[in-house]
Design a protein around this motif. Structure first.
Motif, mmCIF file in Angstrom:
data_model
loop_
_atom_site.group_PDB
_atom_site.id
_atom_site.type_symbol
_atom_site.label_atom_id
_atom_site.label_comp_id
_atom_site.label_asym_id
_atom_site.label_seq_id
_atom_site.Cartn_x
_atom_site.Cartn_y
_atom_site.Cartn_z
ATOM 1 N N LEU A 127 0.491 -1.450 -0.377
ATOM 2 C CA LEU A 127 0.079 0.333 -0.197
ATOM 3 C C LEU A 127 0.611 1.181 0.481
ATOM 4 C CD1 LEU A 127 -2.484 -0.678 3.174
ATOM 5 C CD2 LEU A 127 -3.009 -1.372 0.438
ATOM 6 N N CYS A 128 0.528 2.485 -0.677
ATOM 7 C CA CYS A 128 0.873 3.379 -0.943
ATOM 8 C C CYS A 128 1.517 3.571 1.238
ATOM 9 C CB CYS A 128 0.356 4.829 -0.919
ATOM 10 S SG CYS A 128 1.254 6.184 -1.059
ATOM 11 N N PRO A 129 2.247 4.387 1.585
ATOM 12 C CA PRO A 129 2.386 4.506 2.467
ATOM 13 C C PRO A 129 1.901 6.080 3.085
ATOM 14 C CG PRO A 129 4.691 4.959 1.938
ATOM 15 C CD PRO A 129 3.381 4.268 0.787
ATOM 16 N N ALA A 130 1.494 7.182 2.199
ATOM 17 C CA ALA A 130 0.676 8.046 2.269
ATOM 18 C C ALA A 130 -0.706 8.022 2.791
ATOM 19 C CB ALA A 130 1.587 8.956 1.896
ATOM 20 N N CYS A 131 -0.563 7.967 0.687
ATOM 21 C CA CYS A 131 -2.859 7.209 1.030
ATOM 22 C C CYS A 131 -3.348 6.167 1.240
ATOM 23 C CB CYS A 131 -2.792 7.606 0.123
ATOM 24 S SG CYS A 131 -2.031 7.188 -1.448
ATOM 25 N N ARG A 132 -2.298 4.824 1.293
ATOM 26 C CA ARG A 132 -2.859 3.267 1.264
ATOM 27 C C ARG A 132 -3.597 3.085 0.470
ATOM 28 N NH1 ARG A 132 -1.847 2.102 6.281
ATOM 29 N NH2 ARG A 132 -3.344 0.319 6.176
ATOM 30 N N VAL A 153 6.177 5.753 -2.835
ATOM 31 C CA VAL A 153 4.971 6.303 -2.794
ATOM 32 C C VAL A 153 3.858 5.949 -4.511
ATOM 33 C CG1 VAL A 153 5.290 7.599 -0.999
ATOM 34 C CG2 VAL A 153 5.694 8.090 -2.873
ATOM 35 N N CYS A 154 2.926 6.191 -4.242
ATOM 36 C CA CYS A 154 2.309 6.379 -5.530
ATOM 37 C C CYS A 154 2.271 7.304 -6.846
ATOM 38 C CB CYS A 154 0.689 6.241 -5.195
ATOM 39 S SG CYS A 154 -1.031 7.258 -4.572
ATOM 40 N N ALA A 155 2.330 6.906 -7.623
ATOM 41 C CA ALA A 155 2.265 8.320 -8.577
ATOM 42 C C ALA A 155 1.828 9.560 -8.189
ATOM 43 C CB ALA A 155 1.533 8.495 -9.656
ATOM 44 N N ASN A 156 0.512 9.961 -7.264
ATOM 45 C CA ASN A 156 -0.272 10.812 -7.570
ATOM 46 C C ASN A 156 0.517 11.588 -6.217
ATOM 47 O OD1 ASN A 156 -1.937 12.383 -6.991
ATOM 48 N ND2 ASN A 156 -3.777 11.432 -5.840
ATOM 49 N N CYS A 157 0.628 10.643 -4.782
ATOM 50 C CA CYS A 157 1.611 11.112 -3.867
ATOM 51 C C CYS A 157 2.771 12.060 -3.666
ATOM 52 C CB CYS A 157 1.282 10.108 -2.907
ATOM 53 S SG CYS A 157 0.350 9.995 -1.774
ATOM 54 N N TRP A 158 3.467 11.157 -5.476
ATOM 55 C CA TRP A 158 4.897 11.405 -5.491
ATOM 56 C C TRP A 158 4.705 13.124 -5.831
ATOM 57 C CZ3 TRP A 158 10.048 10.055 -5.149
ATOM 58 C CH2 TRP A 158 10.692 10.684 -5.968
HETATM 59 ZN ZN LIG Z 1 0.127 7.514 -1.762
#
Ligand SMILES: [Zn+2]
Length: 262
Positions: A34-39, A47-52
Motif C-alpha cells: 500500500l502507498c504509505p501516504a494514502c494507502r 509512494v504512489c504516483a499521485n503522492c509522489w
Molecule cells: Zn499515495
C-alpha cells in the motif's frame, strides 16, 4: 491545513496496520503493498504516483545555513534573515522535503504504523539532500529518544534513518553518542520559545562517547525539523563535548512557520 486525513490514525487503523506488519513479518506473506501516504494499492513498496507528485523536494536556492528554500536566488553565500537574526548552534541544516501533507503521512506511517520498511527510501532521499554535509563528515549521530519513549515505540526512528543514510553515504552511525537526560514534554503545540526551554539541558554526550565526539565533524539525524530547538540543543551538547562541527540532516522541515507541526 489540518484535514481529517492528516490527523493521527484512529485506533482501529493502528490495530489494522499493526496486524499487517505482524503478518508480513511472521508469515512472510506477500500482502499487496500500500502507498504509505494514502494507502492506495501500489505495485512496489514506494509512494504512489499521485503522492509522489505532491511531495516537495527541497532544491537550491536555499539559505546555506538553515536550508530554508528561497523564492529568489539572492546569490552565493547569502543567508536568510532568520539565520542572521538568530544563528543556530549547528553549522548547516538540510532537509529532503518540505513538511507538507504527504511528508506528514510518511512520517506518521514510519513512526507510528510499523512501517520501518520505509527507512531505506527516506534515507536515500536524505542522503541525496545532505551530500555536502556527509562529504568529509566523521559520523552520523541520531537524535536520541528518552528510554521511556523508546520502550513504548520500540525503535528510535532517527537511528533507523541514520542507518539508511550510512548505507548510502558510507559514513558510520555513532549510536549512543548522545543521551536524553530529561524526559521532555512532546514539542507539539508549544511556541518557539517554549520549545527551546523544553529541550534546554535535555541532552548530553554519553560518558563513554567523549573520544568519539572531540574534534569530530558530526551530522545530526532526525525525522522532522520544526523550530530547530531539539537539534540545536543536541548540537550544543556535542559542541560542549568538543565536536569540531555539527550539521543537521532531517527528512522533512517545516518551511512556513505558521503551519502546525506534527
Ligand atoms: Zn499515495
Amino acid at each position: 491545513m489540518e484535514t481529517a486525513a492528516t490527523v493521527a490514525p484512529s485506533r482501529l487503523a493502528r490495530v489494522a496496520s499493526g496486524l499487517r506488519g505482524y503478518l508480513r513479518r511472521t508469515l512472510d506473506v506477500a500482502l499487496p503493498p500500500l502507498c504509505p501516504a494514502c494507502r492506495d494499492l501500489v505495485t512496489d513498496n514506494g509512494v504512489c504516483a499521485n503522492c509522489w507528485s505532491k511531495l516537495s523536494f527541497i532544491a537550491p536556492p536555499y539559505c546555506p545555513r538553515l536550508g530554508i528554500p528561497f523564492v529568489y536566488d539572492p546569490g552565493p553565500g547569502i543567508q536568510s534573515m532568520q539565520a542572521i537574526a538568530d544563528p543556530p548552534a549547528f553549522q548547516r541544516a538540510r532537509a529532503a522535503v518540505r513538511y507538507d501533507d504527504v511528508a506528514k503521512q510518511l512520517v506518521h506511517a514510519f513512526k507510528y504504523s510499523d512501517r520501518l520498511d520505509l527507512a531505506p527510501m527516506l534515507g536515500r532521499w536524505m542522503a541525496r539532500a545532505g551530500r555536502e554535509l556527509t562529504d568529509g563528515a566523521d559520523a552520523l549521530v541520531p537524535v536520541p529518544l528518552h528510554w521511556r519513549r523508546l520502550w513504548r515505540r520500540r525503535f528510535n526512528q532517527s537511528a533507523a534513518l541514520a542507518e539508511a543514510i550510512a548505507r548510502e553515504s558510507g559514513i558510520a552511525v555513532a549510536h549512543h553518542t548522545l543521551q536524553r537526560v530529561k524526559a521532555t514534554a512532546q514539542q507539539v503545540g508549544l511556541s518557539r520559545k517554549d520549545r527551546a526551554a523544553n529541550v534546554s539541558g535535555a541532552f548530553r554526550v554519553a560518558p563513554d562517547a567523549k573520544a568519539a565526539v572531540a574534534g569530530r565533524r558530526l551530522v545530526l539525524v532526525d525525522d522532522v525539523l520544526t523550530s530547530g530547538a531539539t537539534v540545536d540543543a543536541c548540537a550544543r551538547a556535542l559542541l560542549r563535548g568538543g565536536a569540531a562541527q555539527v550539521d543537521v540532516l532531517v527528512f522533512a522541515r517545516v518551511v512556513d512557520p505558521g503551519k502546525a507541526p506534527i
